[in-house]
Write a protein that holds these residues in place. Structure first.
Motif, PDB file in Angstrom:
ATOM      1  N   ALA A  46       0.846  -1.209   0.000  1.00 61.16           N
ATOM      2  CA  ALA A  46       0.000   0.000   0.000  1.00 61.16           C
ATOM      3  C   ALA A  46       0.875   1.251   0.000  1.00 61.16           C
ATOM      4  CB  ALA A  46      -0.931   0.001   1.204  1.00 61.16           C
ATOM      5  N   SER A  47       1.974   1.217   0.775  1.00 57.36           N
ATOM      6  CA  SER A  47       2.882   2.365   0.834  1.00 57.36           C
ATOM      7  C   SER A  47       3.491   2.625  -0.525  1.00 57.36           C
ATOM      8  CB  SER A  47       4.015   2.122   1.831  1.00 57.36           C
ATOM      9  OG  SER A  47       3.496   1.766   3.066  1.00 57.36           O
ATOM     10  N   TYR A  48       3.870   1.538  -1.210  1.00 57.75           N
ATOM     11  CA  TYR A  48       4.490   1.685  -2.532  1.00 57.75           C
ATOM     12  C   TYR A  48       3.554   2.440  -3.473  1.00 57.75           C
ATOM     13  CZ  TYR A  48       6.125   0.540  -7.185  1.00 57.75           C
ATOM     14  OH  TYR A  48       6.530   0.618  -8.491  1.00 57.75           O
ATOM     15  N   ARG A  49       2.265   2.059  -3.439  1.00 63.01           N
ATOM     16  CA  ARG A  49       1.303   2.725  -4.347  1.00 63.01           C
ATOM     17  C   ARG A  49       1.047   4.163  -3.916  1.00 63.01           C
ATOM     18  NH1 ARG A  49      -1.822  -1.644  -3.864  1.00 63.01           N
ATOM     19  NH2 ARG A  49      -3.465  -0.448  -2.864  1.00 63.01           N
ATOM     20  N   ALA A  50       0.882   4.354  -2.574  1.00 63.76           N
ATOM     21  CA  ALA A  50       0.512   5.685  -2.065  1.00 63.76           C
ATOM     22  C   ALA A  50       1.645   6.693  -2.210  1.00 63.76           C
ATOM     23  CB  ALA A  50       0.100   5.581  -0.608  1.00 63.76           C
ATOM     24  N   PHE A  51       2.887   6.213  -2.107  1.00 62.44           N
ATOM     25  CA  PHE A  51       4.019   7.141  -2.068  1.00 62.44           C
ATOM     26  C   PHE A  51       4.607   7.444  -3.451  1.00 62.44           C
ATOM     27  CE2 PHE A  51       4.988   5.740   2.555  1.00 62.44           C
ATOM     28  CZ  PHE A  51       3.907   6.482   2.979  1.00 62.44           C
ATOM     29  N   ARG A  52       3.939   6.978  -4.510  1.00 68.89           N
ATOM     30  CA  ARG A  52       4.423   7.347  -5.842  1.00 68.89           C
ATOM     31  C   ARG A  52       4.079   8.817  -6.075  1.00 68.89           C
ATOM     32  NH1 ARG A  52       2.265   2.743  -9.722  1.00 68.89           N
ATOM     33  NH2 ARG A  52       0.661   2.781  -8.146  1.00 68.89           N
ATOM     34  N   ALA A  53       5.095   9.600  -6.404  1.00 66.17           N
ATOM     35  CA  ALA A  53       4.883  11.050  -6.503  1.00 66.17           C
ATOM     36  C   ALA A  53       4.192  11.424  -7.813  1.00 66.17           C
ATOM     37  CB  ALA A  53       6.230  11.758  -6.373  1.00 66.17           C
ATOM     38  N   ARG A  54       2.879  11.149  -7.899  1.00 69.31           N
ATOM     39  CA  ARG A  54       2.143  11.427  -9.138  1.00 69.31           C
ATOM     40  C   ARG A  54       1.522  12.813  -9.131  1.00 69.31           C
ATOM     41  NH1 ARG A  54      -1.570   6.289  -8.625  1.00 69.31           N
ATOM     42  NH2 ARG A  54      -1.485   7.167  -6.550  1.00 69.31           N
ATOM     43  N   SER A  55       1.330  13.374  -7.929  1.00 68.07           N
ATOM     44  CA  SER A  55       0.704  14.694  -7.821  1.00 68.07           C
ATOM     45  C   SER A  55       1.404  15.451  -6.691  1.00 68.07           C
ATOM     46  CB  SER A  55      -0.779  14.540  -7.499  1.00 68.07           C
ATOM     47  OG  SER A  55      -0.917  13.856  -6.269  1.00 68.07           O
ATOM     48  N   LEU A  56       1.012  16.711  -6.537  1.00 70.11           N
ATOM     49  CA  LEU A  56       1.634  17.518  -5.479  1.00 70.11           C
ATOM     50  C   LEU A  56       1.353  16.910  -4.103  1.00 70.11           C
ATOM     51  CD1 LEU A  56       3.096  20.165  -4.629  1.00 70.11           C
ATOM     52  CD2 LEU A  56       0.836  21.235  -4.479  1.00 70.11           C
ATOM     53  N   GLU A  57       0.078  16.508  -3.889  1.00 72.36           N
ATOM     54  CA  GLU A  57      -0.302  15.925  -2.588  1.00 72.36           C
ATOM     55  C   GLU A  57       0.503  14.655  -2.306  1.00 72.36           C
ATOM     56  OE1 GLU A  57      -2.448  16.891  -4.891  1.00 72.36           O
ATOM     57  OE2 GLU A  57      -4.046  18.100  -3.983  1.00 72.36           O
ATOM     58  N   ALA A  58       0.613  13.775  -3.353  1.00 76.65           N
ATOM     59  CA  ALA A  58       1.348  12.518  -3.165  1.00 76.65           C
ATOM     60  C   ALA A  58       2.828  12.804  -2.913  1.00 76.65           C
ATOM     61  CB  ALA A  58       1.175  11.634  -4.396  1.00 76.65           C
ATOM     62  N   SER A  59       3.350  13.862  -3.540  1.00 74.02           N
ATOM     63  CA  SER A  59       4.763  14.206  -3.335  1.00 74.02           C
ATOM     64  C   SER A  59       4.993  14.698  -1.911  1.00 74.02           C
ATOM     65  CB  SER A  59       5.196  15.305  -4.324  1.00 74.02           C
ATOM     66  OG  SER A  59       4.880  14.911  -5.621  1.00 74.02           O
ATOM     67  N   ILE A  60       4.046  15.511  -1.399  1.00 74.82           N
ATOM     68  CA  ILE A  60       4.161  15.990  -0.008  1.00 74.82           C
ATOM     69  C   ILE A  60       4.097  14.793   0.944  1.00 74.82           C
ATOM     70  CG2 ILE A  60       3.025  17.366   1.805  1.00 74.82           C
ATOM     71  CD1 ILE A  60       2.110  19.290  -0.471  1.00 74.82           C
ATOM     72  N   ALA A  66       7.401  12.988   0.814  1.00 74.92           N
ATOM     73  CA  ALA A  66       8.467  13.714   1.522  1.00 74.92           C
ATOM     74  C   ALA A  66       8.282  13.588   3.036  1.00 74.92           C
ATOM     75  CB  ALA A  66       8.442  15.187   1.106  1.00 74.92           C
ATOM     76  N   ALA A  67       7.040  13.753   3.500  1.00 73.74           N
ATOM     77  CA  ALA A  67       6.771  13.651   4.938  1.00 73.74           C
ATOM     78  C   ALA A  67       7.086  12.249   5.444  1.00 73.74           C
ATOM     79  CB  ALA A  67       5.307  14.009   5.218  1.00 73.74           C
ATOM     80  N   ALA A  68       6.678  11.234   4.652  1.00 74.58           N
ATOM     81  CA  ALA A  68       6.909   9.850   5.070  1.00 74.58           C
ATOM     82  C   ALA A  68       8.397   9.548   5.163  1.00 74.58           C
ATOM     83  CB  ALA A  68       6.244   8.895   4.077  1.00 74.58           C
ATOM     84  N   VAL A  69       9.174  10.018   4.179  1.00 74.74           N
ATOM     85  CA  VAL A  69      10.628   9.770   4.185  1.00 74.74           C
ATOM     86  C   VAL A  69      11.265  10.438   5.411  1.00 74.74           C
ATOM     87  CG1 VAL A  69      12.788  10.277   2.963  1.00 74.74           C
ATOM     88  CG2 VAL A  69      10.828   9.411   1.693  1.00 74.74           C
ATOM     89  N   LEU A  70      10.851  11.677   5.680  1.00 74.82           N
ATOM     90  CA  LEU A  70      11.411  12.395   6.829  1.00 74.82           C
ATOM     91  C   LEU A  70      11.058  11.702   8.150  1.00 74.82           C
ATOM     92  CD1 LEU A  70      10.785  16.090   5.711  1.00 74.82           C
ATOM     93  CD2 LEU A  70      13.009  15.006   6.106  1.00 74.82           C
ATOM     94  N   VAL A  71       9.796  11.266   8.274  1.00 71.38           N
ATOM     95  CA  VAL A  71       9.382  10.583   9.517  1.00 71.38           C
ATOM     96  C   VAL A  71      10.137   9.264   9.665  1.00 71.38           C
ATOM     97  CG1 VAL A  71       7.450   9.467  10.715  1.00 71.38           C
ATOM     98  CG2 VAL A  71       7.124  11.722   9.697  1.00 71.38           C
ATOM     99  N   MET A  72      10.273   8.517   8.550  1.00 71.86           N
ATOM    100  CA  MET A  72      10.990   7.234   8.626  1.00 71.86           C
ATOM    101  C   MET A  72      12.443   7.433   9.010  1.00 71.86           C
ATOM    102  SD  MET A  72       9.562   4.618   5.752  1.00 71.86           S
ATOM    103  CE  MET A  72       9.143   5.702   4.428  1.00 71.86           C
ATOM    104  N   LEU A  73      13.073   8.441   8.395  1.00 76.57           N
ATOM    105  CA  LEU A  73      14.489   8.713   8.722  1.00 76.57           C
ATOM    106  C   LEU A  73      14.629   9.157  10.180  1.00 76.57           C
ATOM    107  CD1 LEU A  73      15.751  10.480   5.484  1.00 76.57           C
ATOM    108  CD2 LEU A  73      16.553   8.296   6.395  1.00 76.57           C
ATOM    109  N   GLY A  74      13.640   9.900  10.673  1.00 77.31           N
ATOM    110  CA  GLY A  74      13.686  10.361  12.061  1.00 77.31           C
ATOM    111  C   GLY A  74      13.445   9.268  13.063  1.00 77.31           C
TER     112      GLY A  74
END
Lengths: 217, 260
Positions: free
Chosen positions: A134-148, A151-159
């Protein structure tokens, strides 16, 4: 009358339970104690539920019984379901009536611990894989919202992951800020809206304004 | 009969909020002020989902969630049943097979009656079959396994999930995605909303679920109650702002008042 009686029962029962939360003692002009009355109504609810279980079980047996008798594809699965249901019910009833019988108690526990629990755990474990897909599908940067979102998910995961802190000490700080401020604000807005929505729906049902659950409307 | 200490504020909140909602409903009922609800894409998409199933000649699956009608999440189940009524009408209109799966025995007779009455009202009583509404299991993951099995065996084209969900939400949504079903979900269960947003085509978030019945039926009474609900929300927001400002300035009068 088909609608009025259920609506009247809903109102009286709902108001009694609701009022028992705010008031104690007997209802004026009667000898009925509000708490006891609410307790009795809850008890009746258990009885109604028992009948609902019976209705639901009959539905289950009829559907799977028909599958077996008509030899539909995978009919043997229906057979296993009915056999397991009967076996669990029988062992449960025997256990209830023979609480001192350790053999039946052990059998019931074994069935629960070695059949039901592992099957439930197996289903739950599937979630790990489904979260990834589900994450793979949701996190594909197809639109501005999906890109945000990405980015948020990557930052939270790294944190949250130790490697993130090793890479840059500010990742946990950014992650905490994202979770505590924008995420929390959004969550609270949804929660407050949903709570008020739930309250309004309850009011509509209690007052008989919402009747969809009675069918035909 | 005596009032229980510490519940006075809550009681008055219920009375005032209830009065606001009933007042706006009466206004709407009399035709003096009929509210309009903004477009909700998730609800509009239900017809699209059923239309797609009709074109493909495959069934529509509906679940009213996993909550009982007596639990604190019961309003979500009732809201889901309202939407089920609409879904039944549409499937009857398009002659599309509907499969309703149930986890809670108490919800089973309600769902069965809604679907039966829906088909009767559409003049298609013969569309209601023994297995249209199916009780699967009251065990959470046994129910989840049952639903996933139905997705794969019966190749549902559309999956509509409304109501309260727990850990099984993503199991349903991913199983639906695997078979290529168009998926519409709606829940007020905070922890499950992200899963539905990630895995479904359309998601009703929080209060949108409760507005479903009013939005789909455009019934004046229901629309009025949604407008009343918005007024209550505005009142609550005012309390939040005033309370925040008062607390910031060290005044706890509102907090003490609410504890009464």
């Amino acid at each position: 009358m088909r609608r009025e009686i259920p609506l009247a029962i809903t109102f009286v029962v709902g108001m009694t339970i609701l009022m028992s939360y705010f008031f104690a003692g007997t209802i004026p002009g009667t000898a009925w104690n509000l708490k006891n009355l609410a307790g009795d109504i809850t008890g009746w609810g258990v009885l109604v539920s028992a009948f609902a279980v019976l209705l639901a079980s009959v539905n289950l047996v009829r559907i799977h019984g028909a599958a077996i008798s008509r030899k539909r594809k995978g009919w043997y699965n229906s057979g296993i379901l009915i056999a397991t249901m009967v076996a669990f019910a029988l062992v449960g009833i025997l256990r209830k009536h023979n609480p001192a019988n350790t053999g039946i108690n052990d059998l019931f526990q074994n069935m629960f611990n070695n059949v039901l629990s592992p099957l439930g755990a197996a289903m739950f474990a599937l979630l790990a894989f489904y979260i990834a897909s589900a994450s793979y599908r949701a996190f594909r940067a197809r639109s501005l919202e999906a890109s945000i979102l990405l980015a948020a998910a990557v930052l939270v995961m790294l944190g949250r992951a130790p490697i993130g802190e090793l890479m840059w000490g500010q990742f946990p700080v950014i992650s905490k800020w994202l979770l505590d401020i924008p995420n929390m604000a959004g969550q609270r807005a949804i929660m407050i809206g949903a709570a008020i929505g739930g309250f309004a729906t309850s009011m509509r049902i209690l007052l008989g304004l919402e009747r969809g659950h009675l069918g035909g409307e | 009969m005596t009032a229980i200490a510490g519940t006075k504020f809550l009681l008055w909140t219920i009375i005032v909020c209830g009065a606001i909602i009933v007042g706006v409903v009466q206004l709407s009922k009399s035709g003096k002020r009929i509210p309009k609800i903004r477009r909700i894409a998730g609800l509009d998409s239900i017809e699209e989902a059923i239309g797609r199933a009709t074109e493909m000649g495959r069934p529509v699956h509906f679940t009213p969630g996993l909550s009982d009608v007596t639990a604190e999440t019961a309003p979500q189940t009732f809201a889901a049943l309202e939407i089920l009524s609409y879904v039944t009408g549409l499937t009857a209109k398009y002659n599309t097979e509907l499969i309703v799966t149930i986890r809670i025995p108490n919800v089973f007779p309600l769902a069965q009656e809604i679907v039966r009455q829906g088909y009767l009202a559409a003049g298609k009583a013969d569309m209601f079959k023994e297995d249209t509404v199916r009780f699967l299991s009251s065990e959470q993951f046994a129910y989840a396994a049952g639903v996933m099995g139905i997705f794969h065996r019966e190749k549902v084209a559309s999956n509509i999930m409304m109501g309260a969900f727990w850990a099984e939400s993503l199991l349903f949504a991913e199983a639906g995605a695997q078979i290529g079903a168009i998926q519409v979900a709606g829940t007020a269960a905070m922890a499950q909303i992200p899963f539905f947003v990630a895995a479904c085509d359309y998601t009703l978030i929080g209060e949108e679920l409760f507005a479903g019945g009013a939005y789909l039926s455009q019934d004046k009474v229901k629309l009025g109650s949604i407008a009343g609900q918005d007024l209550v929300k505005f009142t609550v927001m005012s309390f939040i702002v005033i309370g925040t400002l008062m607390s910031t300035w060290g005044n706890s009068a509102l907090i003490e008042f609410m504890k009464k």
